[in-house]
Design a protein around this motif. Sequence first.
Motif, PDB file in Angstrom:
ATOM      1  N   VAL A   1       9.730  78.818 -34.800  1.00  0.00           N
ATOM      2  CA  VAL A   1       8.994  80.088 -34.780  1.00  0.00           C
ATOM      3  C   VAL A   1       8.295  80.178 -33.436  1.00  0.00           C
ATOM      4  N   GLU A   2       8.724  81.154 -32.615  1.00  0.00           N
ATOM      5  CA  GLU A   2       8.128  81.341 -31.295  1.00  0.00           C
ATOM      6  C   GLU A   2       6.647  81.719 -31.428  1.00  0.00           C
ATOM      7  N   PRO A   3       5.861  81.539 -30.354  1.00  0.00           N
ATOM      8  CA  PRO A   3       4.436  81.878 -30.428  1.00  0.00           C
ATOM      9  C   PRO A   3       4.209  83.243 -31.059  1.00  0.00           C
ATOM     10  N   MET A   4       3.428  83.249 -32.122  1.00  0.00           N
ATOM     11  CA  MET A   4       3.196  84.450 -32.912  1.00  0.00           C
ATOM     12  C   MET A   4       1.698  84.644 -33.091  1.00  0.00           C
ATOM     13  N   GLU A   5       1.198  85.766 -32.618  1.00  0.00           N
ATOM     14  CA  GLU A   5      -0.224  86.056 -32.778  1.00  0.00           C
ATOM     15  C   GLU A   5      -0.527  86.404 -34.225  1.00  0.00           C
ATOM     16  N   VAL A   6      -1.569  85.799 -34.757  1.00  0.00           N
ATOM     17  CA  VAL A   6      -2.010  86.061 -36.127  1.00  0.00           C
ATOM     18  C   VAL A   6      -3.325  86.827 -36.029  1.00  0.00           C
ATOM     19  N   GLY A   7      -3.219  88.120 -35.758  1.00  0.00           N
ATOM     20  CA  GLY A   7      -4.407  88.934 -35.548  1.00  0.00           C
ATOM     21  C   GLY A   7      -5.287  88.303 -34.480  1.00  0.00           C
ATOM     22  N   PRO A   8      -6.613  88.402 -34.658  1.00  0.00           N
ATOM     23  CA  PRO A   8      -7.517  87.787 -33.683  1.00  0.00           C
ATOM     24  C   PRO A   8      -7.728  86.294 -33.919  1.00  0.00           C
ATOM     25  N   MET A   9      -7.120  85.764 -34.975  1.00  0.00           N
ATOM     26  CA  MET A   9      -7.422  84.385 -35.369  1.00  0.00           C
ATOM     27  C   MET A   9      -6.819  83.342 -34.449  1.00  0.00           C
ATOM     28  N   GLY A  10      -5.638  83.633 -33.871  1.00  0.00           N
ATOM     29  CA  GLY A  10      -5.022  82.670 -32.986  1.00  0.00           C
ATOM     30  C   GLY A  10      -3.524  82.876 -32.916  1.00  0.00           C
ATOM     31  N   THR A  11      -2.842  81.911 -32.315  1.00  0.00           N
ATOM     32  CA  THR A  11      -1.400  81.965 -32.127  1.00  0.00           C
ATOM     33  C   THR A  11      -0.774  80.720 -32.732  1.00  0.00           C
ATOM     34  N   MET A  12       0.262  80.914 -33.550  1.00  0.00           N
ATOM     35  CA  MET A  12       0.920  79.792 -34.214  1.00  0.00           C
ATOM     36  C   MET A  12       2.347  79.625 -33.724  1.00  0.00           C
TER      37      MET A  12
END
Length: 253
Positions: A98-109
């Motif tokens: 799973v490529e870098p994915m922003e999870v709203g303002p919480m962070g990037t997974m």
Amino acid sequence: MPTRDTPWPDGTPCWIDYGAPDVPAAKAFYGELLGWNWTEDSPEFGGYVNALKDGRQAAGLGPLMEPGASPSWTTYFATSDAAATCDRIRAAGGTVVVEPMEVGPMGTMVVARDPQGNQFGLWQAGTHTGVQVHGEPGSLVWNDAAVDDPAAARDFYAAVFDFTYEEVPGAEGYTTFATGDRPLGGLGGTSPGAPKGWATCFGVASTDDTVAAVEAAGGKVIMAPMDTKFGRFAVLTDPWGAALTVMQEPPAA
């Protein structure tokens, strides 16, 4: 209570989460087992919720991302630059699932696999900095990996996270890993019948009581409770077959 409210240093196991085939049942099981409460359901994030221990973030839980996938705990390593760490993973022979994915303002997974196929994650903190409580009953106390080729795994994770290693005397090739002078986790070979890959170890007040509770709920014992200099631990599977380890601190000297 060991707590932290700021981003964890790069390379530190900073977050864990569980992919559940039955979210309400898993919340009930782990909530009872580890003394967790839960944040409100979040439809905008696919039903993902945070487990709270005494009001502080301890873990995450959500539905399985792929139908038919096996439930499991995932270890996430802190990174201040998810994209750059993905480049290092690929250069070292790993795979970014799973490529870098922003999870709203919480962070990037990120979800990735090492060259031996063992899955792990990356977390680049935003407003969500990872676990806020650790090293005590009901919280994360250790992460380690059981791999087919420990030497190759050490090379891979050193290339990605700049880990250094120290062998644990009497532990048959098991090493701790660190980015400074404090061990962050462990890495060793596989054992017959024991789970492979990255494992999550939770602190508990009583290993024997926890084992009994897991068995009563339909889980199984993979390695019976045993005493070590680090504490009394056991390897279990939950009612859905996901592996977890539990550890009770050794008695005070």
